[in-house]
Scaffold this active site. Structure first.
Site, PDB file in Angstrom:
ATOM      1  N   GLN A  22       0.890  -1.120  -0.037  1.00 57.92           N
ATOM      2  CA  GLN A  22      -0.083   0.084   0.152  1.00 57.92           C
ATOM      3  C   GLN A  22       0.870   1.177   0.225  1.00 57.92           C
ATOM      4  O   GLN A  22       1.903   1.101   0.646  1.00 57.92           O
ATOM      5  CB  GLN A  22      -0.939  -0.001   1.208  1.00 57.92           C
ATOM      6  CG  GLN A  22      -1.913  -1.003   1.253  1.00 57.92           C
ATOM      7  CD  GLN A  22      -2.988  -1.033   0.377  1.00 57.92           C
ATOM      8  OE1 GLN A  22      -3.319   0.108  -0.115  1.00 57.92           O
ATOM      9  NE2 GLN A  22      -3.880  -1.953   0.344  1.00 57.92           N
ATOM     10  N   SER A  23       0.639   2.045  -0.826  1.00 64.85           N
ATOM     11  CA  SER A  23       1.590   3.256  -0.883  1.00 64.85           C
ATOM     12  C   SER A  23       1.840   4.284   0.135  1.00 64.85           C
ATOM     13  O   SER A  23       2.799   4.814   0.539  1.00 64.85           O
ATOM     14  CB  SER A  23       0.949   4.403  -2.053  1.00 64.85           C
ATOM     15  OG  SER A  23       1.115   3.555  -3.151  1.00 64.85           O
ATOM     16  N   THR A  24       0.762   4.361   1.133  1.00 67.72           N
ATOM     17  CA  THR A  24       1.168   5.210   2.357  1.00 67.72           C
ATOM     18  C   THR A  24       0.475   4.478   3.556  1.00 67.72           C
ATOM     19  O   THR A  24      -0.102   3.644   3.461  1.00 67.72           O
ATOM     20  CB  THR A  24       0.158   6.555   2.194  1.00 67.72           C
ATOM     21  OG1 THR A  24      -1.347   6.056   2.174  1.00 67.72           O
ATOM     22  CG2 THR A  24       0.622   7.227   0.900  1.00 67.72           C
TER      23      THR A  24
END
Length: 181
Positions: A22-24
């Protein structure tokens, strides 16, 4: 060609790698279902014929943006394992999310083809060494990179709540999408 017909004993003799990200950190909190679905790809690897003991999950990049160069240790480890011929298949929910820029994406594909490593997502199993599969994988990479810089167009789990520039959300309108205020 069916996805099972691309998988050989040679592929199954090497690891199946599940790439989870997940990017963040905020996405980790908000999108727990997506993270769980990514971890559940281990079941897909088993269904495709890999013994559970040969399935490895790479999740070192959880909460790390794909736009941050040189800070994705999980991805770099995956690329190294592919180059060493240790990976038979890479599984991700959406393969284009493996790398968020075309340089890293094509580096992976350029290694995966000659190293006979398959790439799989919800749409199918691809062999980067086959022309048509490489074409599809290339288009997936191009679309991912094009959308990555557009927060109003980036991939969201539910397109009906995808934010827009005007602060509204996209709404399903039969065929295609429409804007709502």
């Amino acid at each position: 060609m069916s996805e099972h017909s691309k998988i050989t004993a040679s592929h199954r003799s090497r690891m199946a790698v599940i790439y989870v990200r997940q990017s963040t950190l905020a996405q980790l909190e908000r999108n727990s279902e997506s993270t769980a679905r990514q971890y559940n790809l281990t079941e897909r690897a088993v269904e495709l014929g890999w013994p559970r003991s040969a399935v490895r999950v790479v999740d070192a990049d959880l909460g790390v943006s794909g736009s941050v160069l040189g800070h994705r240790d999980g991805f770099e480890s995956l690329v190294a394992d592919v180059a060493l011929g240790q990976v038979g298949i890479i599984l991700a929910l959406e393969v284009s999310r493996l790398a968020r820029d075309n340089a890293a994406w094509y580096r992976l594909l350029d290694l995966a083809g000659p190293c006979d490593t398959l790439v799989a997502d919800a749409d199918g199993v691809y062999h980067p060494g086959l022309f048509n599969d490489r074409l599809v994988l290339g288009m997936k990479g191009i679309m991912s990179e094009a959308l990555s810089g557009r927060p109003d167009k980036a991939s969201y789990p539910d397109p009906r709540v995808m934010p827009t520039r005007a602060g509204g959300a996209l709404a399903a309108t039969g065929c295609g999408r429409g804007w709502s205020a």
